[in-house]
Design a protein around this motif. Structure first.
Motif, short mmCIF file in Angstrom:
data_model
loop_
_atom_site.label_atom_id
_atom_site.label_comp_id
_atom_site.label_asym_id
_atom_site.label_seq_id
_atom_site.Cartn_x
_atom_site.Cartn_y
_atom_site.Cartn_z
N MET A 1 -15.07 -28.77 -23.20
CA MET A 1 -15.54 -28.13 -24.42
C MET A 1 -15.08 -28.94 -25.63
SD MET A 1 -14.89 -24.30 -25.89
CE MET A 1 -16.50 -23.60 -25.67
N SER A 2 -15.88 -28.93 -26.64
CA SER A 2 -15.58 -29.65 -27.87
C SER A 2 -14.40 -29.02 -28.60
CB SER A 2 -16.82 -29.61 -28.77
OG SER A 2 -16.54 -30.19 -30.02
N LYS A 3 -13.71 -29.83 -29.38
CA LYS A 3 -12.61 -29.31 -30.19
C LYS A 3 -13.13 -28.61 -31.44
CE LYS A 3 -9.18 -32.57 -28.66
NZ LYS A 3 -8.16 -33.54 -29.06
N MET A 4 -14.42 -28.80 -31.74
CA MET A 4 -15.05 -28.16 -32.90
C MET A 4 -16.09 -27.17 -32.39
SD MET A 4 -13.55 -29.65 -35.44
CE MET A 4 -14.53 -29.39 -36.90
N VAL A 5 -16.17 -26.02 -33.04
CA VAL A 5 -17.17 -25.02 -32.65
C VAL A 5 -18.04 -24.68 -33.85
CG1 VAL A 5 -15.81 -24.07 -30.77
CG2 VAL A 5 -15.54 -23.12 -33.04
N ASP A 6 -19.23 -24.16 -33.57
CA ASP A 6 -20.18 -23.85 -34.63
C ASP A 6 -20.36 -22.34 -34.79
OD1 ASP A 6 -21.66 -23.12 -32.40
OD2 ASP A 6 -23.12 -24.74 -32.61
N ALA A 7 -21.31 -21.97 -35.63
CA ALA A 7 -21.54 -20.55 -35.93
C ALA A 7 -21.93 -19.76 -34.69
CB ALA A 7 -22.60 -20.42 -37.01
N GLU A 8 -22.67 -20.37 -33.79
CA GLU A 8 -23.09 -19.68 -32.57
C GLU A 8 -21.86 -19.21 -31.77
OE1 GLU A 8 -26.06 -17.99 -30.45
OE2 GLU A 8 -26.46 -19.36 -32.11
N TYR A 9 -20.88 -20.09 -31.64
CA TYR A 9 -19.65 -19.75 -30.92
C TYR A 9 -18.90 -18.63 -31.63
CZ TYR A 9 -15.13 -20.28 -28.62
OH TYR A 9 -13.98 -20.04 -27.92
N GLU A 27 -14.32 -20.03 -44.78
CA GLU A 27 -12.97 -19.59 -45.15
C GLU A 27 -11.90 -20.38 -44.38
OE1 GLU A 27 -13.02 -15.38 -44.44
OE2 GLU A 27 -14.20 -14.99 -46.26
N LEU A 28 -12.11 -20.57 -43.08
CA LEU A 28 -11.14 -21.32 -42.28
C LEU A 28 -11.09 -22.78 -42.72
CD1 LEU A 28 -11.76 -19.82 -38.73
CD2 LEU A 28 -9.84 -19.36 -40.27
N ASN A 29 -12.25 -23.36 -42.97
CA ASN A 29 -12.29 -24.75 -43.42
C ASN A 29 -11.63 -24.92 -44.79
OD1 ASN A 29 -13.37 -25.91 -41.15
ND2 ASN A 29 -15.47 -25.82 -41.88
N ALA A 30 -11.79 -23.94 -45.67
CA ALA A 30 -11.13 -24.01 -46.98
C ALA A 30 -9.62 -24.01 -46.81
CB ALA A 30 -11.57 -22.84 -47.86
N GLU A 31 -9.13 -23.21 -45.87
CA GLU A 31 -7.69 -23.16 -45.60
C GLU A 31 -7.21 -24.51 -45.06
OE1 GLU A 31 -4.50 -20.53 -43.02
OE2 GLU A 31 -6.47 -19.68 -43.45
N LEU A 32 -7.97 -25.09 -44.15
CA LEU A 32 -7.60 -26.39 -43.61
C LEU A 32 -7.63 -27.47 -44.70
CD1 LEU A 32 -9.52 -26.31 -40.21
CD2 LEU A 32 -7.05 -26.35 -40.51
N GLU A 33 -8.67 -27.45 -45.53
CA GLU A 33 -8.79 -28.44 -46.60
C GLU A 33 -7.64 -28.35 -47.60
OE1 GLU A 33 -12.71 -27.68 -48.08
OE2 GLU A 33 -13.67 -28.78 -46.44
N SER A 34 -7.18 -27.13 -47.86
CA SER A 34 -6.07 -26.97 -48.79
C SER A 34 -4.78 -27.57 -48.23
CB SER A 34 -5.86 -25.50 -49.16
OG SER A 34 -5.33 -24.79 -48.05
N SER A 35 -4.75 -27.77 -46.91
CA SER A 35 -3.60 -28.40 -46.26
C SER A 35 -3.80 -29.91 -46.11
CB SER A 35 -3.38 -27.80 -44.88
OG SER A 35 -3.10 -26.43 -44.98
N GLY A 36 -4.92 -30.41 -46.64
CA GLY A 36 -5.19 -31.83 -46.57
C GLY A 36 -5.91 -32.29 -45.32
N PRO A 41 -18.65 -29.48 -42.42
CA PRO A 41 -19.38 -28.26 -42.80
C PRO A 41 -20.12 -27.66 -41.61
CG PRO A 41 -19.75 -29.99 -44.40
CD PRO A 41 -19.04 -30.63 -43.24
N GLY A 42 -20.00 -26.34 -41.45
CA GLY A 42 -20.69 -25.64 -40.37
C GLY A 42 -19.97 -25.66 -39.04
N LYS A 43 -18.81 -26.31 -38.99
CA LYS A 43 -18.02 -26.34 -37.76
C LYS A 43 -16.56 -26.10 -38.12
CE LYS A 43 -20.97 -29.47 -35.21
NZ LYS A 43 -21.34 -28.71 -34.04
N VAL A 44 -15.81 -25.60 -37.14
CA VAL A 44 -14.38 -25.35 -37.37
C VAL A 44 -13.61 -25.76 -36.11
CG1 VAL A 44 -14.39 -22.94 -36.57
CG2 VAL A 44 -12.73 -23.67 -38.28
N ASN A 45 -12.39 -26.16 -36.31
CA ASN A 45 -11.52 -26.54 -35.20
C ASN A 45 -11.30 -25.32 -34.29
OD1 ASN A 45 -8.60 -26.57 -34.06
ND2 ASN A 45 -9.10 -28.73 -34.42
N LEU A 46 -11.56 -25.49 -33.01
CA LEU A 46 -11.47 -24.39 -32.04
C LEU A 46 -10.06 -23.80 -31.98
CD1 LEU A 46 -12.55 -22.62 -29.76
CD2 LEU A 46 -12.12 -24.53 -28.20
N ALA A 47 -9.05 -24.64 -31.90
CA ALA A 47 -7.67 -24.15 -31.79
C ALA A 47 -7.28 -23.35 -33.02
CB ALA A 47 -6.71 -25.31 -31.57
N PHE A 48 -7.66 -23.83 -34.21
CA PHE A 48 -7.33 -23.13 -35.45
C PHE A 48 -8.05 -21.78 -35.50
CE2 PHE A 48 -7.75 -22.53 -40.13
CZ PHE A 48 -6.39 -22.47 -40.42
#
Length: 66
Positions: A1-9, A27-36, A41-48
């Protein structure tokens, strides 16, 4: 499985609408971006995502993503 997931997941995992899934991802990506951390866009780290929505308090885990 990919480390990144999309809206369907996210839709299936949280049983939410597509619009809500995209809002969660933004929202999750904004939190990650604030941490550098760079995001896609449209995907998020699965573990996070799973740590934020399914981890019990005190388990930690998000620090492994960073």
């Amino acid at each position: 499985m990919s480390k990144m997931v999309d809206a369907e997941y996210v839709m299936e995992a949280l049983d939410v609408s597509r619009a809500t899934a995209y809002r969660v991802i933004r929202e999750l990506n904004a939190e990650l971006e604030s941490s550098g951390i760079r995001t896609i866009p449209g995907k998020v780290n699965l573990a996070f995502f799973e740590e934020k929505y399914f981890a019990l308090p005190g388990e930690g885990g998000a620090s492994d993503v960073r």
